[in-house]
Write a protein that holds these residues in place. Structure first.
Motif, PDB file in Angstrom:
ATOM      1  N   LEU A   2     -21.050  -4.396   9.358  1.00 54.94           N
ATOM      2  CA  LEU A   2     -20.088  -4.238  10.509  1.00 54.94           C
ATOM      3  C   LEU A   2     -20.130  -2.958  10.732  1.00 54.94           C
ATOM      4  CD1 LEU A   2     -20.016  -5.513  13.355  1.00 54.94           C
ATOM      5  CD2 LEU A   2     -17.784  -6.056  12.582  1.00 54.94           C
ATOM      6  N   ASP A   3     -20.490  -1.845  10.840  1.00 55.27           N
ATOM      7  CA  ASP A   3     -20.131  -0.219  11.378  1.00 55.27           C
ATOM      8  C   ASP A   3     -18.535  -0.392  12.557  1.00 55.27           C
ATOM      9  OD1 ASP A   3     -19.913   1.670  11.708  1.00 55.27           O
ATOM     10  OD2 ASP A   3     -21.645   1.922  11.804  1.00 55.27           O
ATOM     11  N   LEU A   4     -17.546  -0.113  11.355  1.00 54.57           N
ATOM     12  CA  LEU A   4     -17.044  -0.497  12.781  1.00 54.57           C
ATOM     13  C   LEU A   4     -16.294   1.649  13.047  1.00 54.57           C
ATOM     14  CD1 LEU A   4     -14.384  -2.974  10.718  1.00 54.57           C
ATOM     15  CD2 LEU A   4     -15.801  -2.549  13.021  1.00 54.57           C
ATOM     16  N   GLY A   5     -16.869   2.047  13.228  1.00 57.48           N
ATOM     17  CA  GLY A   5     -16.693   3.667  13.649  1.00 57.48           C
ATOM     18  C   GLY A   5     -16.030   4.274  12.256  1.00 57.48           C
ATOM     19  N   SER A   6     -15.434   5.130  13.000  1.00 56.85           N
ATOM     20  CA  SER A   6     -14.847   6.806  12.080  1.00 56.85           C
ATOM     21  C   SER A   6     -14.312   5.923  11.073  1.00 56.85           C
ATOM     22  CB  SER A   6     -14.888   8.061  12.689  1.00 56.85           C
ATOM     23  OG  SER A   6     -13.126   7.119  13.746  1.00 56.85           O
ATOM     24  N   VAL A   7     -13.908   7.522  10.124  1.00 56.46           N
ATOM     25  CA  VAL A   7     -13.135   7.450   8.934  1.00 56.46           C
ATOM     26  C   VAL A   7     -12.233   6.550   9.649  1.00 56.46           C
ATOM     27  CG1 VAL A   7     -12.286   9.512   9.578  1.00 56.46           C
ATOM     28  CG2 VAL A   7     -12.575   8.547   7.279  1.00 56.46           C
ATOM     29  N   GLU A   8     -11.395   7.190  10.477  1.00 53.47           N
ATOM     30  CA  GLU A   8     -10.150   6.236  10.812  1.00 53.47           C
ATOM     31  C   GLU A   8      -9.933   5.105  10.898  1.00 53.47           C
ATOM     32  OE1 GLU A   8     -11.390   8.768  12.932  1.00 53.47           O
ATOM     33  OE2 GLU A   8     -10.314  10.698  12.179  1.00 53.47           O
ATOM     34  N   ALA A   9     -11.578   3.551  11.071  1.00 56.14           N
ATOM     35  CA  ALA A   9     -11.644   2.808  10.753  1.00 56.14           C
ATOM     36  C   ALA A   9     -11.253   2.387   9.313  1.00 56.14           C
ATOM     37  CB  ALA A   9     -12.312   2.151  11.469  1.00 56.14           C
ATOM     38  N   ALA A  10     -10.733   3.404   8.528  1.00 50.23           N
ATOM     39  CA  ALA A  10     -10.351   3.049   7.141  1.00 50.23           C
ATOM     40  C   ALA A  10      -8.998   2.250   7.648  1.00 50.23           C
ATOM     41  CB  ALA A  10     -10.537   3.767   6.199  1.00 50.23           C
ATOM     42  N   ARG A  11      -8.396   2.486   8.404  1.00 51.99           N
ATOM     43  CA  ARG A  11      -6.676   2.378   8.504  1.00 51.99           C
ATOM     44  C   ARG A  11      -6.927   0.586   8.814  1.00 51.99           C
ATOM     45  NH1 ARG A  11      -4.767   6.885  13.339  1.00 51.99           N
ATOM     46  NH2 ARG A  11      -5.839   7.978  11.374  1.00 51.99           N
ATOM     47  N   ALA A  12      -7.660  -0.099   9.196  1.00 52.92           N
ATOM     48  CA  ALA A  12      -8.188  -1.121   9.248  1.00 52.92           C
ATOM     49  C   ALA A  12      -9.122  -2.023   8.069  1.00 52.92           C
ATOM     50  CB  ALA A  12      -8.711  -2.097  10.971  1.00 52.92           C
ATOM     51  N   ILE A  13      -9.572  -1.247   7.736  1.00 54.46           N
ATOM     52  CA  ILE A  13     -10.748  -2.206   6.830  1.00 54.46           C
ATOM     53  C   ILE A  13      -9.834  -2.133   5.106  1.00 54.46           C
ATOM     54  CG2 ILE A  13     -12.832  -1.539   5.345  1.00 54.46           C
ATOM     55  CD1 ILE A  13     -14.040  -0.628   8.259  1.00 54.46           C
ATOM     56  N   GLU A  14      -8.978  -0.861   4.995  1.00 55.03           N
ATOM     57  CA  GLU A  14      -8.406  -0.933   3.757  1.00 55.03           C
ATOM     58  C   GLU A  14      -7.282  -2.208   3.240  1.00 55.03           C
ATOM     59  OE1 GLU A  14      -6.971   3.333   3.358  1.00 55.03           O
ATOM     60  OE2 GLU A  14      -9.564   3.221   2.161  1.00 55.03           O
ATOM     61  N   PRO A  15      -6.322  -2.121   4.954  1.00 52.83           N
ATOM     62  CA  PRO A  15      -5.696  -3.984   4.558  1.00 52.83           C
ATOM     63  C   PRO A  15      -6.660  -4.748   4.430  1.00 52.83           C
ATOM     64  CG  PRO A  15      -4.375  -2.003   6.069  1.00 52.83           C
ATOM     65  CD  PRO A  15      -6.130  -1.667   5.827  1.00 52.83           C
ATOM     66  N   LEU A  16      -7.100  -5.286   4.751  1.00 50.77           N
ATOM     67  CA  LEU A  16      -8.211  -6.316   4.574  1.00 50.77           C
ATOM     68  C   LEU A  16      -8.160  -7.085   3.141  1.00 50.77           C
ATOM     69  CD1 LEU A  16     -11.345  -6.124   6.752  1.00 50.77           C
ATOM     70  CD2 LEU A  16      -8.850  -7.247   7.318  1.00 50.77           C
ATOM     71  N   CYS A  17      -8.211  -6.184   2.211  1.00 51.00           N
ATOM     72  CA  CYS A  17      -7.762  -5.977   0.482  1.00 51.00           C
ATOM     73  C   CYS A  17      -6.771  -7.164   0.956  1.00 51.00           C
ATOM     74  CB  CYS A  17      -7.866  -4.973   0.049  1.00 51.00           C
ATOM     75  SG  CYS A  17      -6.983  -4.640  -1.438  1.00 51.00           S
ATOM     76  N   ILE A  18      -5.782  -6.549   1.561  1.00 54.76           N
ATOM     77  CA  ILE A  18      -3.971  -7.413   1.730  1.00 54.76           C
ATOM     78  C   ILE A  18      -4.585  -8.364   1.668  1.00 54.76           C
ATOM     79  CG2 ILE A  18      -2.027  -7.535   2.221  1.00 54.76           C
ATOM     80  CD1 ILE A  18      -1.919  -4.721   2.447  1.00 54.76           C
TER      81      ILE A  18
ATOM     82  N   PHE B 202       0.789  -1.101  -0.090  1.00 51.57           N
ATOM     83  CA  PHE B 202      -0.257   0.076  -0.365  1.00 51.57           C
ATOM     84  C   PHE B 202       1.115   1.085   0.190  1.00 51.57           C
ATOM     85  CE2 PHE B 202      -4.379  -1.271   2.114  1.00 51.57           C
ATOM     86  CZ  PHE B 202      -4.595  -1.799   1.177  1.00 51.57           C
ATOM     87  N   PHE B 203       0.195   2.675  -0.634  1.00 48.50           N
ATOM     88  CA  PHE B 203       1.027   3.646  -0.684  1.00 48.50           C
ATOM     89  C   PHE B 203       0.970   4.860   1.015  1.00 48.50           C
ATOM     90  CE2 PHE B 203      -2.080   4.718  -3.521  1.00 48.50           C
ATOM     91  CZ  PHE B 203      -3.618   5.938  -3.130  1.00 48.50           C
ATOM     92  N   THR B 204      -0.583   3.723   1.732  1.00 43.16           N
ATOM     93  CA  THR B 204      -0.777   4.459   2.588  1.00 43.16           C
ATOM     94  C   THR B 204       0.338   3.543   3.798  1.00 43.16           C
ATOM     95  OG1 THR B 204      -2.354   3.127   2.784  1.00 43.16           O
ATOM     96  CG2 THR B 204      -2.604   5.108   2.781  1.00 43.16           C
ATOM     97  N   SER B 205       0.155   3.843   5.407  1.00 45.83           N
ATOM     98  CA  SER B 205       0.934   3.769   6.468  1.00 45.83           C
ATOM     99  C   SER B 205      -0.419   2.883   7.581  1.00 45.83           C
ATOM    100  CB  SER B 205       1.563   4.611   7.064  1.00 45.83           C
ATOM    101  OG  SER B 205       0.584   5.698   8.103  1.00 45.83           O
ATOM    102  N   LEU B 206      -0.476   2.174   8.397  1.00 44.35           N
ATOM    103  CA  LEU B 206      -1.149   1.857   8.872  1.00 44.35           C
ATOM    104  C   LEU B 206      -1.876   3.166  10.115  1.00 44.35           C
ATOM    105  CD1 LEU B 206       0.094  -1.354  10.585  1.00 44.35           C
ATOM    106  CD2 LEU B 206      -1.791  -0.884   9.147  1.00 44.35           C
ATOM    107  N   ASP B 207      -1.175   4.406   9.579  1.00 44.75           N
ATOM    108  CA  ASP B 207      -1.681   5.589  10.719  1.00 44.75           C
ATOM    109  C   ASP B 207      -2.078   6.364   9.601  1.00 44.75           C
ATOM    110  OD1 ASP B 207      -0.697   4.580  13.313  1.00 44.75           O
ATOM    111  OD2 ASP B 207       1.804   5.378  12.576  1.00 44.75           O
ATOM    112  N   ASP B 208      -2.308   6.141   9.051  1.00 40.16           N
ATOM    113  CA  ASP B 208      -3.032   6.607   8.070  1.00 40.16           C
ATOM    114  C   ASP B 208      -4.261   5.426   6.934  1.00 40.16           C
ATOM    115  OD1 ASP B 208      -3.964   8.811   6.087  1.00 40.16           O
ATOM    116  OD2 ASP B 208      -1.751   8.822   4.673  1.00 40.16           O
ATOM    117  N   SER B 209      -4.635   6.090   6.012  1.00 37.82           N
ATOM    118  CA  SER B 209      -5.210   5.564   5.158  1.00 37.82           C
ATOM    119  C   SER B 209      -5.935   6.430   3.635  1.00 37.82           C
ATOM    120  CB  SER B 209      -6.447   4.941   5.908  1.00 37.82           C
ATOM    121  OG  SER B 209      -8.298   6.145   5.514  1.00 37.82           O
TER     122      SER B 209
END
Ligand SMILES: NC(=O)c1ccc[n+]([C@@H]2O[C@H](COP(=O)([O-])OP(=O)(O)OC[C@H]3O[C@@H](n4cnc5c(N)ncnc54)[C@H](OP(=O)(O)O)[C@@H]3O)[C@@H](O)[C@H]2O)c1
Length: 213
Positions: free
Chosen positions: A176-192, A106-113
């Motif tokens: 499954l609603d995981l909350g605010s936009v910051e949760a994309a840091r966890a949801i996007e890597p599910l693609c990996i 990914f071109f993002t980090s785990l602290d960003d999405s």
């Protein structure tokens, strides 16, 4: 409902077919409508136009473009046309390098999405992450012996997430609603994670399901 879909690739086409199947009006947005001519012939009622025209058309908008072009596409779509609208963000921040032993970079980090970047650039847009961690062939009413799979979503706007939950219900998913936009840091890597069986074993048909006690 009028659905504007920004994109012309397999995800845009799969979700467009799903919205058409469920009785919605659909317009796909692209820089080159010529590439959708054949698809449009096969999908009665589907409209095509520029990114801006599709963004204006949509009461709800789907962003289904290459991750590293997402910000450019929102600019081309004219951010103002999207202000206040729900944008279902299907994108993943996949870097333009080959996977290593089946693991995408990914071109993002785990602290960003990517969705946080989109939300920061367009604070008036009601982004909801969804559809990013399943293959396009299983996005609409997938059939599994284990029942409905789980779609992970997040975003800052509760009514927007509720509306997307309605779409997901229609498309055969539990949400499954995981909350605010910051949760994309966890949801996007599910693609990996989702892609690893594909790259290693050519297995692309699975979906995630969360089991509750
Ligand atoms: N493939 C899947 O099964 C799958 C599953 C889940 C999530 N996703 C994510 O969903 C998104 C769409 O995936 P996809 O496979 O359908 O298509 P894609 O090949 O990742 O993206 C195609 C779209 O990106 C646009 N695009 C590419 N470069 C651009 C640029 N420089 N400027 C403006 N637009 C540009 C194209 O615009 P034009 O129409 O103008 O050419 C086209 O609409 C991606 O972020 C992907 O990671 C994919």
């Amino acid at each position: 409902m009028n659905v504007g879909i920004l994109g012309s690739g397999v995800v845009a086409r799969a979700l467009a077919a799903g919205f058409l199947k469920h009785g919605h009006a659909v317009m796909l947005g692209t820089r080159d409508i010529g590439k959708l001519a054949e698809w449009q012939e096969q999908h009665a009622g589907a409209r095509t136009g520029s990114f801006t025209v599709a963004a204006v058309f949509g009461e709800i908008v789907v962003l289904a473009v290459k991750g590293d072009s997402a910000l450019d596409v929102l600019r081309l779509a004219d951010g103002a046309a999207l202000a206040g609208k729900i944008v279902i963000d299907t994108t993943n921040p996949i870097a333009a390098v080959p996977p290593v032993n089946g693991v995408l970079k990914f071109f993002t980090s785990l602290d960003d999405s990517l969705m946080e970047r989109l939300q920061r650039a367009y604070p008036d847009v009601r982004f909801v992450k969804a559809f990013n961690s399943v293959g396009n062939a299983r996005m609409v009413n997938p059939q599994y012996a284990g029942g409905r799979p789980t779609m992970f979503i997040c975003g800052n706007d509760a009514p927007a997430k509720q509306a997307v939950g309605g779409v997901l219900d229609q498309f055969g998913w539990e949400t499954l609603d995981l909350g605010s936009v910051e949760a994309a840091r966890a949801i996007e890597p599910l693609c990996i994670l989702w892609c690893i069986p594909g790259f290693l074993h050519n297995e692309w048909t699975h979906a995630f399901k969360v089991l509750h006690a």
